[in-house]
Scaffold this active site. Structure first.
Site, PDB file in Angstrom:
ATOM      1  N   TRP A  30      -5.498  81.587  32.874  1.00 15.41           N
ATOM      2  CA  TRP A  30      -3.914  81.646  32.224  1.00 15.41           C
ATOM      3  C   TRP A  30      -3.493  80.256  32.714  1.00 15.41           C
ATOM      4  O   TRP A  30      -1.698  80.080  32.271  1.00 15.41           O
ATOM      5  CB  TRP A  30      -3.067  82.943  33.039  1.00 15.41           C
ATOM      6  N   GLU A  43       1.171  87.531  34.383  1.00 18.01           N
ATOM      7  CA  GLU A  43       2.038  87.622  36.237  1.00 18.01           C
ATOM      8  C   GLU A  43       2.744  88.999  35.920  1.00 18.01           C
ATOM      9  O   GLU A  43       2.611  89.286  37.594  1.00 18.01           O
ATOM     10  CB  GLU A  43       3.085  86.817  35.402  1.00 18.01           C
ATOM     11  N   TYR A 126      11.807  85.738  40.672  1.00 17.87           N
ATOM     12  CA  TYR A 126       9.577  85.086  40.204  1.00 17.87           C
ATOM     13  C   TYR A 126       9.465  84.833  39.351  1.00 17.87           C
ATOM     14  O   TYR A 126       9.246  84.244  38.620  1.00 17.87           O
ATOM     15  CB  TYR A 126       9.163  86.194  41.881  1.00 17.87           C
ATOM     16  N   ASP A 144       7.473  83.158  44.817  1.00 17.27           N
ATOM     17  CA  ASP A 144       6.405  84.810  45.426  1.00 17.27           C
ATOM     18  C   ASP A 144       6.571  84.493  47.054  1.00 17.27           C
ATOM     19  O   ASP A 144       6.125  83.225  48.072  1.00 17.27           O
ATOM     20  CB  ASP A 144       5.118  84.742  45.051  1.00 17.27           C
TER      21      ASP A 144
END
Length: 219
Positions: A30, A43, A126, A144
Site C-alpha cells: 500500500w 487503512e 486517524y 494512530d
C-alpha cells in the site's frame, strides 16, 4: 496540556526521522500507490490487524473488488467472504457502506479533505488523515496509536498512554507535519514506522532509535 515546539526541535526531529526512514522503511504494497481506494482498503484492514496478515488479504481483496464501483455493486455476502479470516467484520460492512455512499453521493470519488472523509461510514479522525495524506498527499497529520506514542515520548516525556488521543496531541502532530505534500507523506509514514518498529509500547528499543538524542524519554 499545551506544548510548543521550536523550529529547531522540529527540524532536528524531522531530519533524523526521514534519514532513518530512507534506509529502514518496509516495502509494503500500500506504500506503492496513491490510489485513494487502495489506500482506503489498506487503512480499513490495518485497523487492529497485524501487517503480515494484511499483506496476505490485501491483494486478494483488490483482485476481487478492484475499485470503489465494483465494491459498491457487490452483495454483502461476497464482501464478507472476501474479508473472512481478518476478523472485526464491522470494518467490512463499513467499507461496503462507504463505497455505496461515495458512489451515490460523491460520483464515485473519495473526498480528499479530512473533514469530508470523517463523515463517511467507518472513518474516524486517524483514517481521515491517513487517506488524505497517503492518497492525496495533503500536509495533515494521521495520529494512530504508534504516532501518539512517539510524540508523547519524544516531545512530552510521557510513557503512559491515555485512553483517547487528546486534542493538544493532534495539534502538536499538525505542527510537526511538513507543509510540502510529498514530504508530509514521507513524514507520516516514517513516524508510524518508528512507532511500529522501534518506539514500541513495551520495551522500546531506545538504543536503536534515530531520534533518541532529541527525545525527552529516551535521550
Amino acid at each position: 496540556m499545551r506544548v510548543r515546539i521550536t523550529q529547531g526541535q522540529k527540524t532536528r526531529f524531522t531530519r533524523k526521522l526521514l534519514a532513518w526512514w530512507a534506509r529502514a522503511a518496509r516495502d509494503l504494497p500500500w506504500r506503492q500507490t496513491r490510489d485513494p481506494y487502495r489506500v482506503l482498503v489498506s487503512e480499513f484492514m490495518l485497523q487492529q490487524t497485524q501487517v503480515s496478515r494484511v499483506e496476505q488479504y490485501y491483494p486478494r481483496f483488490l483482485e476481487r473488488f478492484p475499485d470503489l464501483e465494483t465494491l459498491a455493486r457487490a452483495r454483502p455476502r461476497a464482501v464478507r467472504e472476501a474479508w473472512d479470516g481478518l476478523g472485526y467484520y464491522a470494518r467490512a460492512r463499513n467499507l461496503h457502506d462507504l463505497a455505496r455512499e461515495v458512489t451515490r453521493r460523491h460520483d464515485g470519488t473519495l473526498p480528499a479533505k479530512p473533514d469530508e472523509l470523517v463523515k463517511l461510514p467507518g472513518i474516524g479522525p486517524y483514517t481521515a488523515g491517513a487517506v488524505a495524506t497517503f492518497a492525496y498527499e495533503k500536509p495533515v497529520p494521521a495520529v494512530d496509536t504508534n504516532v501518539a506514542r512517539v510524540i508523547r515520548r519524544v516531545f512530552l516525556g510521557i510513557n503512559h498512554a491515555p485512553r483517547t488521543t487528546p486534542r493538544p496531541l493532534w495539534d502538536l502532530a499538525h505542527a510537526l507535519v511538513p507543509k510540502n505534500g510529498k514530504r508530509a507523506w514521507r513524514f507520516n509514514q516514517a513516524i508510524m514506522e518508528l512507532g511500529a518498529l522501534v518506539c514500541i509500547a513495551r520495551k522500546p528499543r531506545c538504543p536503536e532509535c534515530p531520534v533518541r538524542s532529541v527525545c525527552k524519554t529516551g535521550g
